[in-house]
Design a protein around this motif. Structure first.
Motif, mmCIF file in Angstrom:
data_model
loop_
_atom_site.group_PDB
_atom_site.id
_atom_site.type_symbol
_atom_site.label_atom_id
_atom_site.label_comp_id
_atom_site.label_asym_id
_atom_site.label_seq_id
_atom_site.Cartn_x
_atom_site.Cartn_y
_atom_site.Cartn_z
ATOM 1 N N PRO A 183 -9.927 -4.077 -10.606
ATOM 2 C CA PRO A 183 -9.732 -4.863 -9.375
ATOM 3 C C PRO A 183 -8.576 -4.324 -8.540
ATOM 4 O O PRO A 183 -8.675 -4.222 -7.321
ATOM 5 C CB PRO A 183 -9.421 -6.265 -9.900
ATOM 6 C CG PRO A 183 -10.111 -6.334 -11.220
ATOM 7 C CD PRO A 183 -10.031 -4.941 -11.783
ATOM 8 N N GLN A 184 -7.493 -3.945 -9.202
ATOM 9 C CA GLN A 184 -6.345 -3.433 -8.460
ATOM 10 C C GLN A 184 -6.723 -2.208 -7.624
ATOM 11 O O GLN A 184 -6.331 -2.080 -6.479
ATOM 12 C CB GLN A 184 -5.239 -3.060 -9.448
ATOM 13 C CG GLN A 184 -3.940 -2.710 -8.780
ATOM 14 C CD GLN A 184 -2.952 -2.131 -9.783
ATOM 15 O OE1 GLN A 184 -3.248 -1.163 -10.488
ATOM 16 N NE2 GLN A 184 -1.790 -2.745 -9.867
ATOM 17 N N PHE A 185 -7.526 -1.335 -8.224
ATOM 18 C CA PHE A 185 -7.882 -0.118 -7.510
ATOM 19 C C PHE A 185 -8.750 -0.434 -6.298
ATOM 20 O O PHE A 185 -8.562 0.129 -5.211
ATOM 21 C CB PHE A 185 -8.603 0.854 -8.453
ATOM 22 C CG PHE A 185 -8.875 2.175 -7.825
ATOM 23 C CD1 PHE A 185 -7.844 3.083 -7.639
ATOM 24 C CD2 PHE A 185 -10.148 2.509 -7.397
ATOM 25 C CE1 PHE A 185 -8.074 4.306 -7.033
ATOM 26 C CE2 PHE A 185 -10.387 3.732 -6.786
ATOM 27 C CZ PHE A 185 -9.352 4.637 -6.613
ATOM 28 N N LEU B 261 0.836 -1.205 0.000
ATOM 29 C CA LEU B 261 0.000 0.000 0.000
ATOM 30 C C LEU B 261 0.871 1.256 0.000
ATOM 31 O O LEU B 261 0.622 2.194 -0.755
ATOM 32 C CB LEU B 261 -0.918 -0.010 1.224
ATOM 33 C CG LEU B 261 -1.707 1.269 1.493
ATOM 34 C CD1 LEU B 261 -2.700 1.529 0.352
ATOM 35 C CD2 LEU B 261 -2.451 1.183 2.820
ATOM 36 N N ALA B 262 1.884 1.244 0.848
ATOM 37 C CA ALA B 262 2.746 2.428 0.941
ATOM 38 C C ALA B 262 3.411 2.727 -0.400
ATOM 39 O O ALA B 262 3.561 3.884 -0.788
ATOM 40 C CB ALA B 262 3.804 2.215 2.032
ATOM 41 N N ASN B 263 3.789 1.677 -1.111
ATOM 42 C CA ASN B 263 4.396 1.886 -2.429
ATOM 43 C C ASN B 263 3.383 2.459 -3.417
ATOM 44 O O ASN B 263 3.681 3.355 -4.198
ATOM 45 C CB ASN B 263 4.934 0.565 -2.997
ATOM 46 C CG ASN B 263 6.156 0.093 -2.234
ATOM 47 O OD1 ASN B 263 6.785 0.879 -1.525
ATOM 48 N ND2 ASN B 263 6.483 -1.172 -2.355
ATOM 49 N N TYR B 264 2.165 1.928 -3.364
ATOM 50 C CA TYR B 264 1.139 2.342 -4.314
ATOM 51 C C TYR B 264 0.704 3.781 -4.041
ATOM 52 O O TYR B 264 0.469 4.574 -4.944
ATOM 53 C CB TYR B 264 -0.055 1.397 -4.195
ATOM 54 C CG TYR B 264 -1.197 1.686 -5.138
ATOM 55 C CD1 TYR B 264 -1.180 1.208 -6.446
ATOM 56 C CD2 TYR B 264 -2.304 2.433 -4.724
ATOM 57 C CE1 TYR B 264 -2.221 1.461 -7.314
ATOM 58 C CE2 TYR B 264 -3.354 2.696 -5.597
ATOM 59 C CZ TYR B 264 -3.313 2.208 -6.882
ATOM 60 O OH TYR B 264 -4.347 2.457 -7.743
ATOM 61 N N LEU C 270 -6.138 9.819 -5.691
ATOM 62 C CA LEU C 270 -7.151 8.949 -6.287
ATOM 63 C C LEU C 270 -7.901 8.156 -5.222
ATOM 64 O O LEU C 270 -9.121 8.050 -5.249
ATOM 65 C CB LEU C 270 -6.484 7.951 -7.227
ATOM 66 C CG LEU C 270 -6.342 8.329 -8.692
ATOM 67 C CD1 LEU C 270 -5.635 7.220 -9.444
ATOM 68 C CD2 LEU C 270 -7.737 8.581 -9.277
ATOM 69 N N LEU C 271 -7.126 7.613 -4.298
ATOM 70 C CA LEU C 271 -7.740 6.795 -3.253
ATOM 71 C C LEU C 271 -8.605 7.645 -2.339
ATOM 72 O O LEU C 271 -9.685 7.239 -1.924
ATOM 73 C CB LEU C 271 -6.658 6.080 -2.437
ATOM 74 C CG LEU C 271 -5.932 4.949 -3.159
ATOM 75 C CD1 LEU C 271 -4.816 4.388 -2.290
ATOM 76 C CD2 LEU C 271 -6.910 3.831 -3.525
ATOM 77 N N GLU C 272 -8.100 8.832 -2.023
ATOM 78 C CA GLU C 272 -8.869 9.704 -1.133
ATOM 79 C C GLU C 272 -10.177 10.132 -1.786
ATOM 80 O O GLU C 272 -11.214 10.216 -1.139
ATOM 81 C CB GLU C 272 -8.039 10.938 -0.777
ATOM 82 C CG GLU C 272 -7.045 10.663 0.331
ATOM 83 C CD GLU C 272 -6.073 11.813 0.538
ATOM 84 O OE1 GLU C 272 -6.031 12.713 -0.323
ATOM 85 O OE2 GLU C 272 -5.356 11.790 1.553
#
Lengths: 415, 679
Positions: free
Chosen positions: B212-214, A249-252, A259-261
């Motif tokens: 899926p990755q996301f 996760l930290a790498n991604y 994007l995730l937020e």
């Protein structure tokens, strides 16, 4: 018996001569004559050194050294007879000899005889050829020995392990070994008897089973090099930590945080099962959050306030929230290498659900998931009370009930 | 859906309670072809879904956000609120499965029929308004507090809705005026701006198909939010402590740096950490970087390592000025002691005077190969039970960990657990200074020993099954145990590194390929005169080795003297029995190693036997002179086997008086053994 009659020594000489005369070639085109010979006993090591030294120097023209861990027992035909100097002259690249003044820079030691004093903690990956002159009865030790040359950063294409066995009939060897070994394992028990929870018979069974398992692994070593983690006689701690996921996760997140937020809750993806992993059946992995829950019930739920549940299409809950590691392993296996949505699968899903209108099946699965959370939560709370670990049961409010306010974080449809 | 409430026909108030809801008002009034004007701080797709039948039939809607939720320029850092507004909190879980469909249909409807504008300034427009004019010019309106959400409109199940206060506008004059008021705002470019595209853009996120990755990372992103927060807060690498400037840091591989960061955080949080990375992943370098971090904080560091690995550590000490030290510039200044030094009260270890050493004065202790401390062995005691010597474990705990300043602990071991999770417990006690509850507050593990004992039970049950299927074990173990390990250990295997750091590994050229192992079956004697290995094996198995079995010759009347103080169920007789077994193993192992080593052992054993024979004969002749025999004296000196060494330490030191033994029979058996020997 005289050394010239020692058949085993002769066989070792044949191996050494073959490598010296037909060296392997590493990735940088250098000839590699190096051999590392391990034995469990200093007496054997010294005997080998004494009988190989002149032969190696005169017939093969290579340097030879001995390390046994004893004080001033180390010997060499090149450089200082000091433990670290010998290892540096044996593996000059990995030990960065070029940066060290006052050390030989041209010649190197090609044949090193050693006891297990260097089976741990040394980088000797200049060498690509390791001989176990005797099989250490604990296979873990064999792997540790091999770990000296089987390392990242090796410039060698391949690494070779050679094992000397006392007899071709390995099964007989193992049987015999067990006869003596199984009983004596009891010593171990007696030594620690004071705080054992188990009855002595149980432990004996356990150790005997374990020895049998060890033997199987030992036999396997005939044909393949195992990893340390393949030996479950020692529990591999990496089975227990979630650090890999965190690191991933930290790498991604470095380039995708925004994007995730920004992404809303309740997203789902559709993936196919993996034919290589039959345990993964079609179903759904739900990730839920319990609203208003703190993180302090994490002895019951390790991911508090999050709940991961994997429920299969037949309503069977395969993994519940108490097993996040297993669920995440599946998640990763199915998803981590799928950077785009799979159109065919998504279309199929849309068809089956009438574009998301007909979700009865997924509602039912969600209900099963919540019921399992509720059940497991209660069970674990009670077990915890009985184990006497914490004084207070979760308050009514903290308890997970069907009515509890859950929020859907993500769901993964496994087709 | 709640139906009209008892008082709704008597009152113009809509409160989501007895007097009805705004939702019902809208359902009642919206006609096919209606034109709507709405002012609300919120808009959610679920409110749309609840009124979908009515809303889909309208001619047009003008929706004015009373709060600038979709205007990025005003507050670029505001991110999560948008999601929240559109998705609505407090919904029934099952509705959330519908999210994608609802979002898609809502987006289609907006595209087709809705104009959306937003007020630009926060906290400016507070009123809420719903105005409807149907195709025939008939107008209806309601004003008050209800937002365009399920709970605001009173569209949720009973008991979940907000209490609102809205008033139906029943005078024609006011309805017209409200419409004019709305139009004035709607067209005031200074106050409002168009946000329809932004809303649609956001909605698209909800209905497009996700990779899926996301979704995988989205899941991780939430379940590890605490870790992420810790990481940000930790920020250990950009603080005053310039670890990143050091030579050791820059010599690390990426996965080693991650391990170091993790370990430092764990040490700071829990006072300790176990690095249990597999062999060959470079634990020593990781430990050096961690040591450097603490040295940069002016902490005093002690490294405890096995004697044979001493040089692995001393080589990096700046004081030794070793040409082999690549990190001279880092000026490492830790102290190095051997595990065995814990058994010594005085003398020197390297140039350290053990008698003068202030053991308690270390801030961080690094224990290499920490599995050597997996047994909490008790020290030797005298007859009255007073301790005469501390065990190494006790010395570590009492003199280093518990005394002096608070000591942090870093344990290094590829195999911290052998057969028993107790191993782990004893090593964890080193971190907690023996306290069983130390992790109650931080990790929620109320009792270390209970948690590990529980886990051990599961572990045993699992091991008994014999299939060694780790998945089954993991399922059986309880989460406190996972939590404990997860919080306190860094443990990566080669497979893990290959998976998660494939790029780094590729850059380094990867691991070498492993060729299929070669097997060599060695004969012993080229002339074939020496007995075969198999035959020797059988012979060795039949050895009596009565040398190591004095208790087998105890005279019955004296037996009670030697039965004191035994460990439960472990008699001296048994002890010797096992010892003999292990001696035989040692013979076999040495034979397997080389004829030369075997011969040495045989000769030494024979010397011992002859020596004992002499003594027995002297005793027989004189009935006096050195009348005691000590089992320890009978042992052969060349024991290199760790397991055998351990076995020898079991039990108490015991001396046998010849007068208590049937020496005639013993001598007889000894001579038999001797004659049977080969070498």
């Amino acid at each position: 018996m005289k050394p010239e009659h020692d058949a085993k020594l002769k066989q070792l000489q044949a191996l050494i001569a073959a490598k010296a005369q037909n060296p392997t070639v590493d990735r940088d085109g250098r000839a590699n004559r190096k051999i590392l010979v391990f034995t469990a006993f200093a007496d054997t090591a010294l005997y080998l050194y004494d009988n190989l030294r002149d032969w190696a120097r005169q017939e093969l023209g290579i340097h030879i050294a001995l390390v046994t861990g004893g004080t001033s027992a180390d010997k060499t035909t090149l450089g200082k007879a000091d433990f670290n100097h010998i290892l540096t002259n044996f593996s000059p690249l990995s030990k960065r000899r070029a940066q060290i003044p006052n050390m030989p820079q041209e010649e190197a030691i090609d044949l090193l005889i050693a006891t297990d004093c260097i089976s741990e903690g040394q980088n000797l990956q200049d060498c690509d050829y390791l001989v176990n002159y005797d099989i250490h009865w604990n296979p873990v030790r064999i792997i540790q020995r091999f770990g000296r040359i089987d390392r990242i950063g090796s410039r060698n294409e391949t690494v070779q392990l050679v094992n000397f066995w006392p007899t071709p009939d390995l099964n007989k060897y193992i049987r015999l070994k067990n006869r003596v070994e199984a009983r004596m394992a009891l010593v171990d028990i007696a030594a620690t008897a004071e705080d054992n929870l188990l009855r002595p018979e149980d432990i004996q069974d356990l150790i005997e089973d374990d020895l049998k398992y060890r033997d199987k692994q030992l036999l396997k070593l005939k044909d393949e090099v195992l990893d340390l983690e393949d030996f479950s006689e020692s529990v591999a701690l990496n089975e227990f930590t979630l650090d890999d996921f965190r690191i991933e996760l930290a790498n991604y997140i470095e380039s995708n945080r925004r994007l995730l937020e920004d992404a809303p809750m309740g997203l789902y993806a559709v993936v196919a099962t993996d034919p290589n992993v039959p345990q993964i059946q079609p179903g759904v992995i739900y990730c839920l959050r319990q609203r208003g829950a703190g993180e302090d019930l994490d002895t019951i739920n390790p991911l508090q306030p999050y709940f991961l549940v994997y429920v299969r299409n037949d309503q069977m809950v395969r993994y519940t929230f108490a097993q996040p590691k297993q669920i995440l392993d599946i998640y990763r296996l199915l998803c981590a290498r799928q950077p785009v949505a799979q159109e065919a699968l998504c279309n199929l899903f849309d068809q089956e659900t009438e574009n998301g209108r007909e979700l009865t099946q997924y509602n039912e699965l969600l209900t099963s998931a919540i019921k399992s959370i509720e059940r497991t939560f209660k069970k674990r709370a009670i077990a915890q009370l009985q184990a006497g670990r914490s004084g207070l049961p979760p308050t009514r409010q903290e308890q997970v009930q069907e009515t509890t306010d859950f929020e859907l974080i993500t769901w993964l449809v496994i087709q | 859906m709640p139906t009209s409430k008892a008082l709704s026909h008597l009152s113009g108030i809509r409160d989501n309670l007895e007097r009805g809801s705004v939702g019902d008002f809208l359902k009642d009034k919206i006609q096919s072809g209606s034109n709507l004007s709405i002012v609300s701080a919120y808009f959610t797709i679920y409110a749309y879904a609840a009124l979908q039948a009515e809303l889909d039939s309208i001619e047009e809607l003008r929706f004015l956000f009373g709060e600038p939720r979709f205007i990025k320029s005003l507050d670029p850092d505001r991110t999560d609120s948008k999601v929240f507004e559109i998705l609505e909190n407090g919904l029934q879980l099952h509705n959330q499965l519908q999210q994608r469909r609802v979002a898609r249909e809502c987006a289609a409807w907006i595209t087709d029929k809705v104009h959306i504008r937003s007020i630009k300034q926060s906290n400016l427009l507070h009123g809420k308004l719903y105005h409807i004019s149907d195709a025939h010019g008939q107008e209806d309106a309601i004003v008050g507090s209800s937002n365009f959400t399920v709970r605001g409109l009173g569209l949720g199940p009973d008991g979940t809705n907000n209490i609102e206060l809205n008033l139906e506008v029943d005078s024609r004059r006011d309805r017209e005026d409200i419409k004019r008021w709305f139009d004035e705002l709607w067209h005031n470019d200074g106050l409002v701006q168009d946000v329809k595209a932004d809303v649609l853009f956001f909605l698209e996120k909800l209905y497009r198909d996700n990779a899926p990755q996301f979704v995988y990372y989205k899941t991780l992103f939430h379940i590890f939010e605490r870790f992420l927060k810790d990481q940000e807060r930790g920020g250990l690498l950009d603080k005053d402590i310039r670890l990143t400037d050091t030579a050791i840091w820059n010599a690390l591989f990426e996965f080693q740096k991650d391990g170091v960061k993790g370990a430092i955080n764990k040490i700071l949080t829990h006072n300790g950490c176990i690095i249990a990375d597999s062999v060959g992943l470079g634990k020593t370098y990781e430990a050096l970087a961690i040591i450097k971090y603490f040295e940069l904080r002016n902490d005093k560091v002690l490294v405890l390592c096995p004697k044979k690995l001493r040089e692995n550590w001393t080589v990096y000490q700046a004081q030794n000025n070793s040409p082999l030290n690549p990190f001279v510039d880092d000026r490492f200044s830790y102290t190095v002691l051997s595990h065995t030094d814990l058994s010594r009260e005085s003398g020197f270890s390297g140039d350290i005077n053990l008698g003068m050493l202030n053991w308690g004065n270390y801030d961080l202790i690094v224990i290499d190969e920490s599995h050597n401390f997996r047994n909490n062995t008790k020290g030797k005691k005298d007859e009255d039970g007073n301790r005469i010597r501390k065990s190494r474990y006790e010395r570590l705990m009492e003199d280093i960990i518990e005394s002096g300043i608070k000591t942090k602990v870093l344990l290094l071991s590829a195999t911290p657990v052998n057969n028993d999770l107790k191993d782990l417990r004893n090593q964890l006690y080193v971190m907690t200074g023996g306290s069983d509850q130390a992790f109650a507050a931080t990790i929620g593990v109320a009792s270390l020993s209970d948690t590990l004992a529980n886990a051990q039970r599961r572990f045993t049950e699992w091991a008994k099954r014999g299939d060694h299927d780790t998945r089954r074990l993991l399922e059986a173990l309880d989460s406190a145990f996972f939590k404990l390990l997860d919080e306190l250990t860094i443990a990566r295997s080669r497979k893990h590194i290959l998976t998660y750091y494939s790029e780094t590994i590729d850059q380094l050229g990867g691991f070498p390929k492993r060729a299929v192992p070669k097997s060599v079956y060695a004969e012993i004697d080229v002339r074939k005169r020496f007995p075969s290995y198999d035959r020797l094996n059988d012979e060795i198995s039949n050895y009596q080795l009565s040398l190591f079995n004095p208790s087998g010759y105890l005279l019955a009347q004296y037996a009670h003297i030697y039965e004191v103080d035994q460990i439960e169920q472990f008699t001296q007789q048994k002890r010797e029995h096992f010892l003999i077994g292990m001696m035989k193993v040692n013979f076999l192992k040495r034979l397997e190693s080389s004829v030369h080593s075997f011969a040495i052992t045989m000769n030494r054993t024979i010397e011992k036997i002859e020596d004992l024979e002499d003594r027995i004969q002297r005793f027989q002749a004189l009935q006096e002179g050195n009348p005691e025999v000590d089992l320890e004296d009978l042992q052969i000196e060349d024991i290199e086997d760790e397991e055998l060494q351990q076995a020898l330490q079991v039990g108490k030191k015991l001396k046998f008086n010849f007068a208590h033994l049937n020496v005639d029979r013993w001598l007889d058996d000894l001579q038999k053994t001797n004659n049977n020997s080969i070498c």
